[in-house]
Design an enzyme around this catalytic site. Structure first.
Site, PDB file in Angstrom:
ATOM      1  N   LYS A 183       2.394 -10.006  -2.524  1.00  0.00           N
ATOM      2  CA  LYS A 183       1.628 -10.914  -0.741  1.00  0.00           C
ATOM      3  C   LYS A 183       1.288 -12.095  -1.908  1.00  0.00           C
ATOM      4  O   LYS A 183       0.570 -12.170  -2.372  1.00  0.00           O
ATOM      5  CB  LYS A 183       1.115  -9.889  -0.895  1.00  0.00           C
ATOM      6  CG  LYS A 183       1.825  -8.416  -0.703  1.00  0.00           C
ATOM      7  CD  LYS A 183       1.474  -7.545  -0.015  1.00  0.00           C
ATOM      8  CE  LYS A 183       1.825  -6.068   0.381  1.00  0.00           C
ATOM      9  NZ  LYS A 183       3.054  -5.470   0.880  1.00  0.00           N
ATOM     10  N   GLU A 217      -3.019   3.780   5.661  1.00  0.00           N
ATOM     11  CA  GLU A 217      -1.069   3.480   6.492  1.00  0.00           C
ATOM     12  C   GLU A 217      -1.887   4.247   7.633  1.00  0.00           C
ATOM     13  O   GLU A 217      -2.227   4.940   6.991  1.00  0.00           O
ATOM     14  CB  GLU A 217      -0.393   3.480   5.403  1.00  0.00           C
ATOM     15  CG  GLU A 217       0.068   2.361   3.798  1.00  0.00           C
ATOM     16  CD  GLU A 217       0.716   3.426   2.756  1.00  0.00           C
ATOM     17  OE1 GLU A 217       2.032   2.960   3.300  1.00  0.00           O
ATOM     18  OE2 GLU A 217       0.610   3.738   2.315  1.00  0.00           O
ATOM     19  N   ASP A 236      -0.500   6.848  -6.700  1.00  0.00           N
ATOM     20  CA  ASP A 236       1.225   6.229  -5.533  1.00  0.00           C
ATOM     21  C   ASP A 236       0.240   5.208  -5.373  1.00  0.00           C
ATOM     22  O   ASP A 236       0.599   3.692  -5.078  1.00  0.00           O
ATOM     23  CB  ASP A 236       1.522   6.477  -4.065  1.00  0.00           C
ATOM     24  CG  ASP A 236       1.809   5.780  -3.422  1.00  0.00           C
ATOM     25  OD1 ASP A 236       3.218   6.170  -4.375  1.00  0.00           O
ATOM     26  OD2 ASP A 236       2.664   6.034  -2.277  1.00  0.00           O
ATOM     27  N   HIS A 241      -2.069  -0.765  -6.544  1.00  0.00           N
ATOM     28  CA  HIS A 241      -2.356  -1.596  -5.776  1.00  0.00           C
ATOM     29  C   HIS A 241      -3.735  -1.815  -5.471  1.00  0.00           C
ATOM     30  O   HIS A 241      -4.576  -3.338  -5.516  1.00  0.00           O
ATOM     31  CB  HIS A 241      -1.749  -1.159  -4.328  1.00  0.00           C
ATOM     32  CG  HIS A 241      -0.140  -1.275  -4.751  1.00  0.00           C
ATOM     33  ND1 HIS A 241       0.479  -1.729  -4.832  1.00  0.00           N
ATOM     34  CD2 HIS A 241       0.214   0.146  -3.787  1.00  0.00           C
ATOM     35  CE1 HIS A 241       1.908  -1.156  -4.811  1.00  0.00           C
ATOM     36  NE2 HIS A 241       1.511   0.077  -4.393  1.00  0.00           N
ATOM     37  N   LYS A 337      -3.412   7.709   3.919  1.00  0.00           N
ATOM     38  CA  LYS A 337      -1.822   7.846   4.993  1.00  0.00           C
ATOM     39  C   LYS A 337      -2.587   8.834   5.755  1.00  0.00           C
ATOM     40  O   LYS A 337      -3.418   9.014   5.494  1.00  0.00           O
ATOM     41  CB  LYS A 337      -0.843   8.442   3.959  1.00  0.00           C
ATOM     42  CG  LYS A 337       0.117   7.550   3.156  1.00  0.00           C
ATOM     43  CD  LYS A 337       1.426   8.198   2.675  1.00  0.00           C
ATOM     44  CE  LYS A 337       2.623   7.162   1.360  1.00  0.00           C
ATOM     45  NZ  LYS A 337       2.357   6.047   1.799  1.00  0.00           N
TER      46      LYS A 337
HETATM   47  C1  BG6 Z   1       4.417   1.880  -1.845  1.00  0.00           C
HETATM   48  C2  BG6 Z   1       4.098   3.280  -1.881  1.00  0.00           C
HETATM   49  O1  BG6 Z   1       4.230   1.425  -3.190  1.00  0.00           O
HETATM   50  O2  BG6 Z   1       3.431   0.572  -1.377  1.00  0.00           O
HETATM   51  C3  BG6 Z   1       3.740   3.349  -0.505  1.00  0.00           C
HETATM   52  O3  BG6 Z   1       4.709   3.706  -2.616  1.00  0.00           O
HETATM   53  C4  BG6 Z   1       3.361   3.101   0.744  1.00  0.00           C
HETATM   54  O4  BG6 Z   1       3.046   4.678  -0.285  1.00  0.00           O
HETATM   55  C5  BG6 Z   1       4.091   1.805   0.288  1.00  0.00           C
HETATM   56  O5  BG6 Z   1       3.753   3.277   1.812  1.00  0.00           O
HETATM   57  C6  BG6 Z   1       2.357   0.550   0.971  1.00  0.00           C
HETATM   58  O6  BG6 Z   1       2.739  -1.007   0.719  1.00  0.00           O
HETATM   59  P1  BG6 Z   1       2.408  -2.252   1.681  1.00  0.00           P
HETATM   60  O7  BG6 Z   1       4.071  -3.264   1.239  1.00  0.00           O
HETATM   61  O8  BG6 Z   1       3.216  -1.152   3.508  1.00  0.00           O
HETATM   62  O9  BG6 Z   1       1.220  -1.924   2.343  1.00  0.00           O
END
Ligand code: BG6
Length: 484
Positions: A183, A217, A236, A241, A337
């Site tokens: 990103k 999210e 996850d 991330h 989530k």
């Molecule tokens: C993924 C996860 O790695 O990242 C998902 O497995 C999640 O569960 C996604 O929804 C979120 O990515 P982004 O780019 O939409 O923030």
């Protein structure tokens, strides 16, 4: 930009959702927008018995869905897209090697190969081994291996996978994907910190009071509950991330903008994080609620989720980085989530002035602190809050924002996969996770994953997680959120 050399891009898992939804459109974007069309040739591999033509139709459709049509698309699919079925076994990989060599010879390619594993993690070891045994881990040109997440399930499995990969491939050949690193705004964290001197002298324990990282999210598991049940939010989102964001925001300046300098600094930060206190971790799982006025079912209402599932869909935690720069500065992470809206933000809150000289101004020094909020998605940008004097008397101090908006400054931000795919083609590993980095991250969270009897608290979909979060984590005040 290094020139992209002609190569064959081999996707394992060619008939899967990731390939159609992300990889093919991103590859094509790289071809058209980054001008490397002549260099690119695609070979899809999967267990399905489809032909070259069948895969070309699928490729065409994926491109059509991504808004690409016309004769250039047709022509590329017809002349440069191929398919090979490899149901299992070693013989299939020998056939695959023969097919690769045939395509290379027909198209006059020099033997540079990218193997992209768009596969479920259980399939990684055998494909890697069979590539190695079929003599495909090296070739006449360069060979690169791209591995999608999740990379391991905990520290032991990540180490095992690294060892397995290294028995066939060198680390310099391996590209572990974390799409957050692709990103633009995540990469911009490095520019923000290391191309500007303004903040550096304040980016430490003397000036910073706390760091918060939120990756929220509003979506649920979206048909992936089967996978998510065995994963949960720590594996996850957090191990990969959020930890990437944390290491970029907290790392020391690298000697150069080079893959190993940057990755080395990121590992150093991760290694300085103290073991996480389980009492400062709050897990949650969403129950039915509403988002944007629409009713939303609970996590356990999904037919692929066990009735008594204890898989956390939310986590918030407090951690400490025991190094010279950050000792004593609490870092708060949270991700979940079905939260009220999608947002990824980092907030760095600065300490108050040592003395309040504005006597008579009720509580003002206590109320406002300088805050840098970096919004990584959506509405990418920065906001810096600082106090100003409101006009007139009596004296009043108001906290006001200074904004930078990505959209206003730049029309178009490339998609993360487009960036990462181009980097693989160019052989730039900066935005990929190194083996020691992935292990340092798992080392941090594996004790939490191994803890028995964790408490997973319910939270209604559309809320910011369980009520107890702030108190349990000892958060002073509220989470800093920039309005989006
Ligand atoms: C993924 C996860 O790695 O990242 C998902 O497995 C999640 O569960 C996604 O929804 C979120 O990515 P982004 O780019 O939409 O923030």
């Amino acid at each position: 930009m290094q020139p992209v050399e002609p190569h064959l891009f081999v996707i394992f898992g060619a008939t899967g959702d990731l390939t159609s939804r992300k990889l093919i459109p991103s590859i094509y974007r790289v071809l058209t927008e980054d001008g490397v069309v002549a260099a690119h040739n695609l070979l899809g591999v999967s267990r399905s018995e489809i032909s070259d033509d069948g895969f070309r139709r699928q490729t065409n459709e994926a491109l059509h869905n991504a808004g690409y049509d016309g004769s250039a698309v047709e022509d590329w699919c017809q002349r440069r897209v191929f398919y090979e079925a490899t149901p299992a076994g070693t013989t299939d990989f020998e056939n695959l090697r023969a097919r690769i060599e045939q395509i290379e010879s027909d198209l006059g390619l020099p033997g540079n190969r990218i193997f992209y594993l768009a596969l479920p993690p259980g399939a990684f070891p055998s494909v890697i081994e069979q590539l190695g045994q079929a003599g495909l881990a090296s070739g006449p040109g360069w060979t690169r291996l791209v591995v999608e997440k999740p990379f391991g399930h905990d520290l032991a499995t990540a180490r095992e996978l690294n060892t397995h990969i290294h028995s066939y491939f060198d680390e310099q050949q391996v590209y572990r994907i974390d799409h957050y690193l692709g990103k633009e705004t995540v990469q911009n964290l490095l520019a923000f910190r290391f191309a500007n001197l303004l903040f550096e002298s304040a980016w430490n324990r003397d000036r910073v009071e706390s760091i918060e990282i939120t990756v929220a999210e509003s979506l649920g598991t979206e048909g992936r509950a089967g996978y998510y049940e065995n994963s949960g939010v720590l594996r996850d989102m957090v191990q990969n991330h959020l930890t990437q964001l944390l290491s970029l925001i907290a790392m020391e300046a690298p000697n150069a903008f080079e893959a190993d300098d940057i990755r080395g600094e990121k590992v150093d930060v991760l290694e300085a994080i103290l073991p996480i206190d389980i009492d400062q971790v709050v897990y949650g799982q969403y129950v039915a609620g509403s988002i944007d006025g629409q009713p939303v079912p609970g996590y356990r209402d999904d037919p692929d989720v066990a009735d008594a599932s204890q898989t956390p869909t939310f986590v918030a935690m407090r951690l400490s980085i025991a190094n010279w720069r950050w000792e004593g500065v609490p870092v708060f992470l949270r991700s979940g989530k079905r939260l009220p809206h999608k947002t990824t933000q980092i907030a760095v809150t600065f300490r108050r002035p040592p003395v309040c000289i504005f006597h008579g101004v009720k509580d003002e020094c206590a109320l406002h602190q300088n805050v840098v909020v970096i919004t990584l998605q959506p509405n990418e940008g920065f906001e810096i809050r600082f106090d100003v004097k409101a006009p007139g008397s009596p004296l009043r101090l108001l906290s006001q924002p200074l904004h930078f908006d990505y959209d206003e400054a730049f029309q178009k931000i490339p998609d993360a996969y487009q960036t990462l795919i181009l980097d693989v083609m160019e052989g730039d590993q900066t935005l990929f996770v190194r083996s020691d980095e992935v292990e340092a991250s798992w080392a941090l969270y594996t004790p939490l994953l191994e803890a028995s009897d964790i408490e997973v608290l319910p939270y209604p979909a559309g809320s910011w997680g369980p009520d107890v979060v702030d108190e349990r984590l000892g958060l002073v005040g509220e989470w800093v959120m920039r309005d989006i």
